[in-house]
Design a protein around this motif. Structure first.
Motif, PDB file in Angstrom:
ATOM      1  N   THR A 315       0.833  -1.210   0.000  1.00  0.00           N
ATOM      2  CA  THR A 315       0.000   0.000   0.000  1.00  0.00           C
ATOM      3  C   THR A 315       0.863   1.253   0.000  1.00  0.00           C
ATOM      4  N   GLY A 393      -9.784   2.097   1.042  1.00  0.00           N
ATOM      5  CA  GLY A 393      -9.818   3.295   0.168  1.00  0.00           C
ATOM      6  C   GLY A 393      -8.862   4.385   0.589  1.00  0.00           C
ATOM      7  N   ALA A 396      -7.295   6.604  -2.360  1.00  0.00           N
ATOM      8  CA  ALA A 396      -8.260   7.509  -2.998  1.00  0.00           C
ATOM      9  C   ALA A 396      -8.666   8.611  -2.022  1.00  0.00           C
ATOM     10  N   ASP A 397      -8.849   8.263  -0.761  1.00  0.00           N
ATOM     11  CA  ASP A 397      -9.262   9.267   0.227  1.00  0.00           C
ATOM     12  C   ASP A 397      -8.167  10.322   0.416  1.00  0.00           C
TER      13      ASP A 397
END
Ligand code: SF4
Length: 408
Positions: A315, A393, A396-397
């Protein structure tokens, strides 16, 4: 203000005479200009227009094209028209060797369409039979009110001048090493040509000088000398820098030291592209060099930690990459879009060790959870904790928060 000695930063800029290249100011305190060069056949009008457009879109503020033969000279006005139709006004520089005087004479529309002519004093010299060739180019430049760059190059140094200096050196009671004499020949080649151009009626504010060498230490010495001995606007570049990381490191090392010394009004990072590689990389590297040294800002900076065994998943790398790409690809011209926002630093960090600290130094930063940490990613805005992101998410957040931050 604190005393200057207490402030880390570059030396004062070397004072140079400002030259206008089309609508772009070079030298005389203007922001350091990024330039690049095409590698298309200039006679290929569509291909050259497309590459200039790509370089301009990437942020090249001047673009040089080679003009090596009749077909190339004939193509130049059409390239200019093609760019105009696309709304691109980036100044164009013609790179001339050996027969520039002839091409500029035979193709007046080419001479008119270009914003600057590059002359190599190693192959259009003076003080010999080539004097008229040099004089012809200067006369055409004067007539068209165009500036020139007198660009000496280690690989095509004026052999007559070099031989003369070598002979003088051999006869001297204290001979210098041959490399030092070659460096002196580079500097003299540029300065003597500039003096000759002035004799021919070219004002100082129409001349930019360069003296490119492929070895880092020689390049630094040559440019330091050139700057110490003149106040012409200076184009910086390490010639034949090479491919990939070698070219980037060598160029950054050489140009970084000179820029820190206050030397350099325009830069080109000469990278050999990988086969099929993207030519715009040299523009990106030039911008990043100027930005990381604090001379200019082009796109928001992303600080990311390198990641280590404490990084829990992919990530972190994915988010760092996606934020970097998003900013570079989707926010070019961000200062125009967001007038008043001069600088923006974004931090993407992999764990609690340096994450919160680094994020607090940025305008907006995120600290992803490392091994053994709770699955939460605190976001810091202007030095304070703003929100905690969780779940799949996060990337994207966080991107949305970066956009919101800039909008505000
Ligand atoms: Fe490793 Fe954390 Fe440092 Fe990133 S911030 S390099 S994850 S210790």
């Amino acid at each position: 203000k604190p005393p200057q000695d207490d402030v880390a930063g570059p030396s004062a800029r070397h004072k140079t005479t400002q030259v206008m290249v089309g609508n772009v100011a070079v030298g005389g305190g203007a922001p350091i200009v990024v330039q690049s060069m095409t590698n298309t056949d200039t006679a290929d009008i569509d291909g050259t227009v497309a590459q200039i457009a790509a370089l301009a879109r990437a942020g090249s503020e001047l673009v040089r094209i080679t003009v090596d033969r009749d077909e190339a000279a004939a193509a130049v006005p059409h390239i200019r028209d093609g760019l105009r139709k696309r709304g691109i006004t980036t100044p164009l520089i013609g790179d001339f060797h050996y027969i520039g005087h002839k091409l500029l004479t035979d193709y007046p529309a080419c001479a008119e369409a270009l914003d600057k002519y590059r002359i190599n004093p190693g192959n259009v010299g003076f003080k010999n039979k080539r004097d008229t060739q040099f004089a012809d180019i200067i006369e055409i430049a004067n007539k068209n009110d165009k500036p020139v760059r007198i660009g000496a190059n280690w690989g095509s140094l004026d052999q007559e001048l070099l031989t003369k200096l070598m002979d003088e050196n051999t006869a001297s009671p204290n001979p210098r090493d041959a490399r030092a004499v070659t460096r002196e020949a580079m500097v003299q080649s540029a300065l003597l040509s500039a003096a000759r151009a002035q004799e021919l009626g070219m004002p100082k504010n129409k001349m930019i000088l360069s003296a490119k060498v492929s070895a880092v230490q020689d390049l630094i010495a040559v440019y330091q000398d050139l700057a110490a001995r003149s106040d012409y606007a200076i184009h910086l570049g390490l010639t034949e820098a090479g491919m990939g990381s070698k070219g980037i490191v060598a160029s950054s090392a050489a140009l970084g030291i000179l820029l820190q010394d206050g030397i350099g009004d325009t830069i080109r990072i000469s990278l050999t592209p990988e086969p099929g590689g993207d030519r715009t990389l040299e523009v990106q590297v030039a911008q990043e060099l100027l930005q990381t040294m604090g001379f200019r800002t082009f796109v928001p900076l992303v600080a990311a930690c390198p990641g280590c065994g404490r990084t829990t998943s992919t990530t972190f790398q994915e988010l760092a990459r996606s934020i970097q790409d998003f900013i570079r690809d989707e926010m070019p011209g961000w200062k125009t879009l967001y007038p008043g926002v001069e600088e923006l630093n974004v931090a993407v960090m992999g764990c609690i060790v340096n994450g919160p600290g680094e994020s607090k130094h940025a305008n907006i930063g995120i600290s992803l959870p490392g091994t053994g940490e709770a699955p939460a990613a605190p976001v810091f805005v202007d030095g304070k904790k703003f929100r905690t992101l969780r779940g799949p998410g996060i990337a994207a957040d966080f991107k949305a928060l970066v956009i919101d931050y800039i909008d505000q």
